[in-house]
Design a protein around this motif. Structure first.
Motif, short mmCIF file in Angstrom:
data_model
loop_
_atom_site.label_atom_id
_atom_site.label_comp_id
_atom_site.label_asym_id
_atom_site.label_seq_id
_atom_site.Cartn_x
_atom_site.Cartn_y
_atom_site.Cartn_z
N PRO B 121 0.85 -1.19 -0.02
CA PRO B 121 -0.06 0.03 0.06
C PRO B 121 0.99 1.20 0.13
O PRO B 121 2.22 1.23 0.23
N ASP B 122 0.39 2.49 -0.31
CA ASP B 122 1.11 3.75 -0.42
C ASP B 122 1.08 4.20 1.05
O ASP B 122 2.03 4.85 1.51
N ARG B 123 -0.18 3.73 1.55
CA ARG B 123 -0.33 4.43 3.33
C ARG B 123 -0.99 3.32 3.98
O ARG B 123 -1.89 2.78 3.63
N MET B 124 -0.44 3.34 5.14
CA MET B 124 -1.04 2.39 6.17
C MET B 124 -1.46 3.20 7.61
O MET B 124 -0.69 3.97 7.90
N LEU B 125 -2.69 3.23 7.44
CA LEU B 125 -3.33 4.03 8.79
C LEU B 125 -3.80 3.18 10.04
O LEU B 125 -4.43 2.05 9.93
N PHE B 126 -2.84 3.46 11.18
CA PHE B 126 -3.06 2.63 12.16
C PHE B 126 -4.14 3.47 13.14
O PHE B 126 -3.84 4.58 13.86
N ILE B 127 -5.44 2.79 13.52
CA ILE B 127 -6.39 3.38 14.64
C ILE B 127 -6.49 2.24 15.64
O ILE B 127 -6.37 1.19 15.31
N ASN B 128 -7.14 2.91 16.62
CA ASN B 128 -7.77 2.07 17.76
C ASN B 128 -6.41 1.10 18.21
O ASN B 128 -5.16 1.60 18.28
N THR B 129 -6.66 0.01 18.50
CA THR B 129 -5.53 -0.88 19.07
C THR B 129 -4.56 -1.30 18.10
O THR B 129 -3.60 -1.75 18.23
N GLY B 130 -4.80 -0.66 16.78
CA GLY B 130 -4.00 -0.81 15.78
C GLY B 130 -2.38 0.11 15.99
O GLY B 130 -1.19 -0.66 15.64
N VAL B 131 -2.91 1.06 16.70
CA VAL B 131 -1.57 1.73 17.30
C VAL B 131 -0.67 1.06 18.22
O VAL B 131 0.68 1.36 18.22
N LEU B 132 -1.11 -0.05 18.73
CA LEU B 132 -0.28 -0.72 19.48
C LEU B 132 0.93 -1.61 18.55
O LEU B 132 1.96 -1.91 19.13
N LEU B 133 0.54 -1.61 17.20
CA LEU B 133 1.74 -2.18 16.46
C LEU B 133 2.69 -1.12 15.81
O LEU B 133 4.06 -1.47 15.56
N THR B 134 2.45 -0.01 16.29
CA THR B 134 3.50 1.02 15.99
C THR B 134 4.28 1.53 17.27
O THR B 134 5.06 2.22 16.78
N ALA B 135 3.75 1.22 18.20
CA ALA B 135 4.48 1.55 19.39
C ALA B 135 5.38 0.78 19.93
O ALA B 135 5.48 -0.35 19.62
N GLU B 136 6.26 1.21 21.15
CA GLU B 136 7.20 0.43 21.58
C GLU B 136 6.52 -0.82 22.16
O GLU B 136 5.48 -0.91 22.48
N GLY B 137 7.38 -1.91 22.03
CA GLY B 137 6.77 -3.34 22.49
C GLY B 137 6.13 -4.07 21.48
O GLY B 137 5.96 -5.18 21.44
N SER B 138 5.94 -3.59 20.10
CA SER B 138 5.34 -4.03 19.11
C SER B 138 6.35 -5.31 18.43
O SER B 138 7.53 -4.73 18.35
N GLU B 139 6.03 -6.09 17.89
CA GLU B 139 6.94 -7.19 17.33
C GLU B 139 7.13 -6.94 15.92
O GLU B 139 7.71 -7.66 15.01
N VAL B 140 6.35 -5.92 15.40
CA VAL B 140 6.56 -5.75 13.72
C VAL B 140 7.35 -4.29 13.53
O VAL B 140 7.01 -3.82 12.39
#
Lengths: 86, 194
Positions: B121-140
């Motif tokens: 994708p050109d853009r990935m938007l993380f909302i709600n618990t999705g932001v846990l994937l972009t924050a410290e502690g995420s495995e990705v």
């Protein structure tokens, strides 16, 4: 996601790979659960990746827990060299 | 058109170049630090069908990017459709309905697997618990950084980060707001919602 010299180990069930990940994380070992690289056809599609620096400890923990991987590989250049397994 | 990306941390150079290419007429000349920025920008531009020429300038590298790029070639077909970005909306840290543990594992697996997919994708938007994937502690985080280096814009909802007390702990991409999220979704060429 797999760098030169990294180890990739494959288990024969999703439950075993999840248990192995949990155990290794509890020991604070630097490992990562990854999709099994396409070159290494695996039934469950998941693998655990780790580096040389934690290899000994990772393998000891897995052996003690009876969670030996089905196959182990090491990335060398573009290839995965089999270290152990059927 | 000239662009100075010296001193920028990855993936900022790729994102800047991508934006500039969308509006540039003719050649784009980019100043970059050696190492990852130089390699990532070259790979990104060549992957999109541009020609890249390199020269050394004042200890930095000047990349001249020319050509129409693959996106422009495909444009006539898309003329009747929307021309905005291909957006992926990630509204959860789990993929699919079912046991939480399995859902989380599948989401991680999905994001890492995107690296092996030809059309990201050109853009990935993380909302709600999705932001846990972009924050410290995420495995990705490692996978998201690699996607960023391929030109994927990774954006997380600021309100959501705040809600989970992760505002200071964002580790992948940038913070965004509801205006950008709404605009991205309404102008998108395609939206994949997870």
């Amino acid at each position: 996601m797999v760098n030169e010299g990294d180890y990739v180990v494959i288990f024969n069930s999703i439950h075993r790979v999840m248990e192995a990940e949990k155990l290794l994380k509890e020991r604070r070992l630097s490992i990562l659960l990854i999709p099994a690289p396409r070159a290494l056809a695996a039934d469950c599609g998941l693998a655990i990746r780790y580096g040389e620096e934690v290899r000994q400890e990772v393998e000891e923990v897995l052996t003690q827990a009876g969670l030996m991987p089905r196959e182990s590989f090491r990335k060398q250049g573009e290839a995965f060299i089999k270290i152990e397994g059927e | 058109m000239d662009l100075d990306c010296r001193g920028m941390a990855c993936p900022a150079p790729v994102v800047s170049v991508k934006r500039a290419l969308e509006t540039a007429n003719g050649a784009l000349r980019v100043l970059l630090d050696d190492g990852a920025p130089r390699e990532n920008v070259r790979r990104f531009a060549e992957g999109r069908g541009y020609q890249v020429q390199e020269e050394v300038q004042d200890g930095a590298f000047a990349l001249t990017i020319t050509g129409a790029g693959a996106a422009a070639v495909a444009a006539p077909q898309a003329a009747v459709a929307k021309t905005g970005p291909a957006v992926m909306l990630i509204g959860t840290d789990r993929l699919g309905d079912g046991p939480e543990e399995l859902g989380r594992l599948l989401m991680r697996n999905f994001i890492i697997t995107l690296l092996d997919v030809a059309e990201v994708p050109d853009r990935m938007l993380f909302i709600n618990t999705g932001v846990l994937l972009t924050a410290e502690g995420s495995e990705v985080l490692e996978a998201l950084e690699k996607l960023g280096n391929r030109g994927v814009e990774v954006l997380s909802c600021g309100v959501c980060l705040d809600y989970f007390h992760k505002k200071e702990l964002l580790k992948a991409g940038a913070v965004t707001n509801m205006f950008t999220i709404a605009e991205s979704l309404t102008t998108a060429r395609t939206v994949v919602r997870l």
